[in-house]
Design an enzyme around this catalytic site. Structure first.
Site, short mmCIF file in Angstrom:
data_model
loop_
_atom_site.label_atom_id
_atom_site.label_comp_id
_atom_site.label_asym_id
_atom_site.label_seq_id
_atom_site.Cartn_x
_atom_site.Cartn_y
_atom_site.Cartn_z
N ARG A 169 -59.46 54.63 -75.24
CA ARG A 169 -58.22 54.69 -76.03
C ARG A 169 -57.60 53.31 -76.27
NH1 ARG A 169 -60.63 58.51 -76.14
NH2 ARG A 169 -60.01 60.68 -75.93
N SER A 246 -51.57 63.61 -77.47
CA SER A 246 -51.49 63.37 -76.02
C SER A 246 -50.58 62.17 -75.77
CB SER A 246 -52.88 63.11 -75.45
OG SER A 246 -53.71 64.23 -75.60
N GLU A 351 -49.79 56.77 -74.37
CA GLU A 351 -50.82 56.49 -75.39
C GLU A 351 -50.23 56.02 -76.70
OE1 GLU A 351 -54.43 58.87 -77.66
OE2 GLU A 351 -54.02 59.29 -75.55
#
Length: 360
Positions: A169, A246, A351
């Site tokens: 990520r 998320s 995130e």
């Protein structure tokens, strides 16, 4: 260019994020092609103005006060296919193309590789920035190169995927404003079959064993159904999808700390099987959703005034129930992160990109 700036100035950024949160930008402009995008960025840099480059807003949390600077919305378009004759196809996509539409188009052409990344909101230019991934596939496995504008030099250049520092990520482009992605190139297969199915939940939904390759359209349908069941497919009428996806990444615990962390988790939860996945060099990736639930934050957990909640379908999504503020969202995120830290000694990292705001 000037007409686009005048017509769109002082627009609220809330309407350009999937959370539907955030105050106005001082100036708002739209770039309809890559040449215009380059010139708008160069112009802002020459003038010393702060710049926020907007894609689909699916990974963005903007402060209630907004952004004191110029917001540039990318609206570039274009998809081209080049068949190399060796069973592979190179797909070139402009940064402003809707990502799921790109996946749908590739699947419609019978090309394999992107099907597990179906249903992910946002624009194509963001995919290498955060190395998007889902159901066992990451963009790093398919990416050939990107064209980007280097804001330090003002030059447009092609950068191979191997130079982007792609990791879980993340990339060298994330949380920095030194470059703007203009287009991406991907390598796909033309045999009509998916990447090997690696993710247990997806394999179960498809009724296959891990490692099998399946027709791409079948995998896309299964992924969309799974994501929809978790509130991860955008739906204007469903507040469970008013999120940034998320909110926390799955934490990676290094080899030295891992035994102590697992012992603490097992002691606090009474569970002997803590979900974890190898992360190299003896480290392990833990499930953020599992930790959040075991720390006492179940699906639908309410934040300030019920204006924000954990999704009723998935504990990793923090949702705006229709009247929230960014401060409400950050308050809930901070409560969840602190609860996990106190319970298990694991600090969750957000995130999304936070614009002029911070977790407390």
């Amino acid at each position: 260019m000037e007409a686009a700036r005048t017509a769109a100035s002082s627009r609220s950024l809330a309407s350009h994020t999937t959370l539907r949160l955030g105050g106005p930008a001082t100036e708002f402009v739209t770039a309809a092609d890559s040449g215009e995008l380059v010139e708008l960025v160069r112009e802002a840099d020459r003038a010393g103005r702060r710049l926020l480059v907007l894609g689909g807003g699916s990974n963005l949390v903007v402060s209630d006060e907004g952004f004191d600077g110029t917001a540039v919305r990318i609206a570039t378009s274009g998809i081209t296919y080049h068949r190399s004759g060796d069973g592979l196809v190179r797909l070139t996509v402009e940064a402003g193309e809707d990502w799921d539409a790109v996946v749908a188009d590739a699947v419609g052409h019978g090309l394999g590789g992107l099907e597990c990344l179906s249903g992910i909101p946002g624009l194509t230019g963001a995919t290498p920035v955060q190395n998007v991934g889902a159901y066992g596939v990451e963009i790093s496995e398919l990416l050939v190169s990107v064209d980007l504008l280097d804001r330090r030099t003002g030059e447009v250049r092609t950068v191979p995927a191997g130079e982007l520092g792609l990791s879980y990520r993340s990339s060298v482009l994330k949380r920095t404003d030194r470059a703007v992605v203009l287009r991406v190139r991907l390598r796909l297969r033309e045999d009509g079959l998916s990447e090997p199915v690696r993710y247990g939940e997806l394999a179960g939904a498809l009724g296959v064993t891990a490692g099998e390759r399946v027709p791409v359209d079948r995998v896309r349908r299964a992924v969309l159904e799974l994501r929809g069941g978790k509130g991860m497919v955008l739906d204007r009428e469903d507040h469970d999808t008013w999120s940034a996806g998320s909110f926390f990444t799955n934490p990676i615990v290094d080899a030295e700390r891992l035994p102590g962390v697992l012992e603490r988790i097992e002691r606090r939860t009474g569970e002997r099987r803590v979900p974890r996945y190898p992360a190299g060099d003896g480290a392990a990736k833990l499930s953020a959703a599992w930790l959040i639930e075991r720390a006492g934050f179940g699906k639908g957990y309410s934040g300030p005034g019920g204006r924000v909640r954990l999704s009723t379908k998935h504990t990793l999504a923090l949702t705006n129930r229709g009247s929230a503020t960014t401060e409400d969202l950050l308050s809930l995120a901070s409560e969840v992160r602190e609860g996990v830290r106190e319970s298990f000694g694991v600090l969750l990292a957000p995130e999304p990109v936070l614009v002029d705001c911070l977790l407390r």
